[in-house]
Scaffold this motif. Structure first.
Motif, PDB file in Angstrom:
ATOM      1  N   ILE A 277      30.628  30.319 -48.612  1.00  0.00           N
ATOM      2  CA  ILE A 277      29.685  29.671 -49.523  1.00  0.00           C
ATOM      3  C   ILE A 277      29.428  30.611 -50.695  1.00  0.00           C
ATOM      4  CG2 ILE A 277      28.580  28.215 -47.774  1.00  0.00           C
ATOM      5  CD1 ILE A 277      26.302  30.273 -47.642  1.00  0.00           C
ATOM      6  N   ASP A 278      29.143  30.043 -51.857  1.00  0.00           N
ATOM      7  CA  ASP A 278      28.957  30.876 -53.043  1.00  0.00           C
ATOM      8  C   ASP A 278      27.482  31.075 -53.397  1.00  0.00           C
ATOM      9  OD1 ASP A 278      28.340  28.372 -53.991  1.00  0.00           O
ATOM     10  OD2 ASP A 278      29.896  28.326 -55.522  1.00  0.00           O
ATOM     11  N   PHE A 279      26.600  30.714 -52.477  1.00  0.00           N
ATOM     12  CA  PHE A 279      25.172  30.877 -52.745  1.00  0.00           C
ATOM     13  C   PHE A 279      24.503  31.748 -51.688  1.00  0.00           C
ATOM     14  CE2 PHE A 279      26.035  26.903 -50.561  1.00  0.00           C
ATOM     15  CZ  PHE A 279      25.223  26.982 -49.439  1.00  0.00           C
ATOM     16  N   ALA A 280      25.270  32.653 -51.076  1.00  0.00           N
ATOM     17  CA  ALA A 280      24.722  33.551 -50.066  1.00  0.00           C
ATOM     18  C   ALA A 280      23.921  34.666 -50.738  1.00  0.00           C
ATOM     19  CB  ALA A 280      25.832  34.135 -49.200  1.00  0.00           C
ATOM     20  N   HIS A 281      22.607  34.602 -50.619  1.00  0.00           N
ATOM     21  CA  HIS A 281      21.728  35.641 -51.148  1.00  0.00           C
ATOM     22  C   HIS A 281      20.403  35.552 -50.396  1.00  0.00           C
ATOM     23  CE1 HIS A 281      19.624  32.470 -53.374  1.00  0.00           C
ATOM     24  NE2 HIS A 281      20.814  32.054 -53.763  1.00  0.00           N
ATOM     25  N   ASP A 282      19.545  36.510 -50.605  1.00  0.00           N
ATOM     26  CA  ASP A 282      18.230  36.546 -49.949  1.00  0.00           C
ATOM     27  C   ASP A 282      18.324  36.394 -48.437  1.00  0.00           C
ATOM     28  OD1 ASP A 282      16.972  36.864 -52.414  1.00  0.00           O
ATOM     29  OD2 ASP A 282      16.759  34.695 -52.701  1.00  0.00           O
ATOM     30  N   GLY A 283      19.284  37.104 -47.834  1.00  0.00           N
ATOM     31  CA  GLY A 283      19.414  37.080 -46.387  1.00  0.00           C
ATOM     32  C   GLY A 283      20.283  35.966 -45.830  1.00  0.00           C
ATOM     33  N   MET A 284      20.741  35.052 -46.692  1.00  0.00           N
ATOM     34  CA  MET A 284      21.618  33.978 -46.248  1.00  0.00           C
ATOM     35  C   MET A 284      22.949  34.598 -45.830  1.00  0.00           C
ATOM     36  SD  MET A 284      21.965  30.697 -45.934  1.00  0.00           S
ATOM     37  CE  MET A 284      23.146  29.365 -45.983  1.00  0.00           C
ATOM     38  N   PRO A 285      23.414  34.347 -44.598  1.00  0.00           N
ATOM     39  CA  PRO A 285      24.683  34.948 -44.159  1.00  0.00           C
ATOM     40  C   PRO A 285      25.870  34.347 -44.907  1.00  0.00           C
ATOM     41  CG  PRO A 285      23.848  33.449 -42.491  1.00  0.00           C
ATOM     42  CD  PRO A 285      22.787  33.538 -43.559  1.00  0.00           C
ATOM     43  N   GLU A 286      26.910  35.142 -45.032  1.00  0.00           N
ATOM     44  CA  GLU A 286      28.147  34.671 -45.651  1.00  0.00           C
ATOM     45  C   GLU A 286      28.920  33.885 -44.603  1.00  0.00           C
ATOM     46  OE1 GLU A 286      29.911  38.277 -47.175  1.00  0.00           O
ATOM     47  OE2 GLU A 286      28.959  37.910 -49.112  1.00  0.00           O
ATOM     48  N   ILE A 287      29.039  32.573 -44.832  1.00  0.00           N
ATOM     49  CA  ILE A 287      29.667  31.685 -43.855  1.00  0.00           C
ATOM     50  C   ILE A 287      30.652  30.738 -44.548  1.00  0.00           C
ATOM     51  CG2 ILE A 287      27.803  31.773 -42.146  1.00  0.00           C
ATOM     52  CD1 ILE A 287      26.678  29.191 -43.409  1.00  0.00           C
ATOM     53  N   LEU A 288      31.499  30.143 -43.746  1.00  0.00           N
ATOM     54  CA  LEU A 288      32.490  29.187 -44.215  1.00  0.00           C
ATOM     55  C   LEU A 288      31.811  28.024 -44.934  1.00  0.00           C
ATOM     56  CD1 LEU A 288      35.393  27.974 -44.180  1.00  0.00           C
ATOM     57  CD2 LEU A 288      34.859  27.084 -41.897  1.00  0.00           C
ATOM     58  N   SER A 289      32.307  27.701 -46.121  1.00  0.00           N
ATOM     59  CA  SER A 289      31.741  26.582 -46.885  1.00  0.00           C
ATOM     60  C   SER A 289      32.324  25.263 -46.389  1.00  0.00           C
ATOM     61  CB  SER A 289      32.023  26.748 -48.375  1.00  0.00           C
ATOM     62  OG  SER A 289      33.385  26.500 -48.660  1.00  0.00           O
ATOM     63  N   THR A 290      31.539  24.218 -46.515  1.00  0.00           N
ATOM     64  CA  THR A 290      31.996  22.891 -46.112  1.00  0.00           C
ATOM     65  C   THR A 290      33.198  22.433 -46.934  1.00  0.00           C
ATOM     66  OG1 THR A 290      29.778  22.355 -45.331  1.00  0.00           O
ATOM     67  CG2 THR A 290      31.270  20.505 -45.731  1.00  0.00           C
ATOM     68  N   PRO A 291      33.200  22.592 -48.275  1.00  0.00           N
ATOM     69  CA  PRO A 291      34.392  22.163 -49.023  1.00  0.00           C
ATOM     70  C   PRO A 291      35.677  22.858 -48.564  1.00  0.00           C
ATOM     71  CG  PRO A 291      32.568  22.508 -50.529  1.00  0.00           C
ATOM     72  CD  PRO A 291      32.122  23.021 -49.181  1.00  0.00           C
ATOM     73  N   SER A 292      35.602  24.145 -48.259  1.00  0.00           N
ATOM     74  CA  SER A 292      36.791  24.854 -47.772  1.00  0.00           C
ATOM     75  C   SER A 292      37.234  24.291 -46.418  1.00  0.00           C
ATOM     76  CB  SER A 292      36.515  26.351 -47.632  1.00  0.00           C
ATOM     77  OG  SER A 292      36.336  26.949 -48.886  1.00  0.00           O
ATOM     78  N   LEU A 293      36.286  24.067 -45.533  1.00  0.00           N
ATOM     79  CA  LEU A 293      36.606  23.524 -44.221  1.00  0.00           C
ATOM     80  C   LEU A 293      37.268  22.158 -44.346  1.00  0.00           C
ATOM     81  CD1 LEU A 293      36.534  23.578 -41.148  1.00  0.00           C
ATOM     82  CD2 LEU A 293      34.169  22.754 -41.276  1.00  0.00           C
ATOM     83  N   ILE A 294      36.739  21.308 -45.196  1.00  0.00           N
ATOM     84  CA  ILE A 294      37.294  19.966 -45.373  1.00  0.00           C
ATOM     85  C   ILE A 294      38.731  20.043 -45.885  1.00  0.00           C
ATOM     86  CG2 ILE A 294      37.121  17.909 -46.841  1.00  0.00           C
ATOM     87  CD1 ILE A 294      34.058  18.077 -46.386  1.00  0.00           C
ATOM     88  N   TRP A 295      39.016  20.970 -46.786  1.00  0.00           N
ATOM     89  CA  TRP A 295      40.381  21.131 -47.295  1.00  0.00           C
ATOM     90  C   TRP A 295      41.350  21.338 -46.132  1.00  0.00           C
ATOM     91  CZ3 TRP A 295      44.475  24.464 -47.322  1.00  0.00           C
ATOM     92  CH2 TRP A 295      45.425  24.313 -48.329  1.00  0.00           C
ATOM     93  N   PHE A 296      40.999  22.206 -45.199  1.00  0.00           N
ATOM     94  CA  PHE A 296      41.877  22.485 -44.060  1.00  0.00           C
ATOM     95  C   PHE A 296      41.936  21.306 -43.087  1.00  0.00           C
ATOM     96  CE2 PHE A 296      41.076  26.814 -45.559  1.00  0.00           C
ATOM     97  CZ  PHE A 296      42.375  27.316 -45.572  1.00  0.00           C
ATOM     98  N   MET A 297      40.837  20.603 -42.906  1.00  0.00           N
ATOM     99  CA  MET A 297      40.841  19.431 -42.030  1.00  0.00           C
ATOM    100  C   MET A 297      41.754  18.345 -42.604  1.00  0.00           C
ATOM    101  SD  MET A 297      36.834  19.369 -40.874  1.00  0.00           S
ATOM    102  CE  MET A 297      36.987  18.348 -39.389  1.00  0.00           C
TER     103      MET A 297
END
Length: 131
Positions: free
Chosen positions: A23-43
């Protein structure tokens, strides 16, 4: 359609989550995790892989419908396995049940529809829109 997928045919796509998939909005303690758009591309590519045997002689496939629930977070460094299983075939239209798992759990599920298309016909329609 002469060539047709059988119900139950499975396509798969595997990838390791890297920085470009986060995800491109990881800040203020938000963990860096797989984004939904990226996941959908692979699905979607798992479904494309299931349809590859039909993509010959000027044929290709396009997505026409998608319904996905992103259920769990996946951090960088983990492998994700996406699978698409054919659940319905209506001529050139193929419906899939899609799922994604990381090593710990099911992270996404849903349905996806793809249509087998003639590449030259699509190119002609796109060119007409471009003037």
């Amino acid at each position: 359609m002469k060539d047709q997928l059988k119900i139950g045919t499975i396509g798969e796509e595997r990838f390791v989550v890297t920085e470009r998939h986060l995800i491109d909005f990881a800040h203020d303690g938000m963990p860096e995790i797989l984004s939904t758009p990226s996941l959908i591309w692979f699905m979607e590519h798992a479904a494309i892989n299931a349809m590859l045997p039909l993509c010959h002689s000027g044929k290709s496939t396009v997505g026409v419908g998608l319904n996905v629930e992103h259920l769990a977070a996946t951090p960088a460094g983990l492998e994700v396995v996406c699978r698409a299983r054919v659940i319905y075939v209506d001529g050139p239209l193929v419906s899939f049940q899609i799922e994604a798992h990381d090593p710990y759990e099911l992270i996404a599920r849903g349905t996806h529809k793809r249509r087998l298309i003639d590449v030259a016909r699509l190119a002609k329609r796109v060119n007409a829109k471009q003037g």
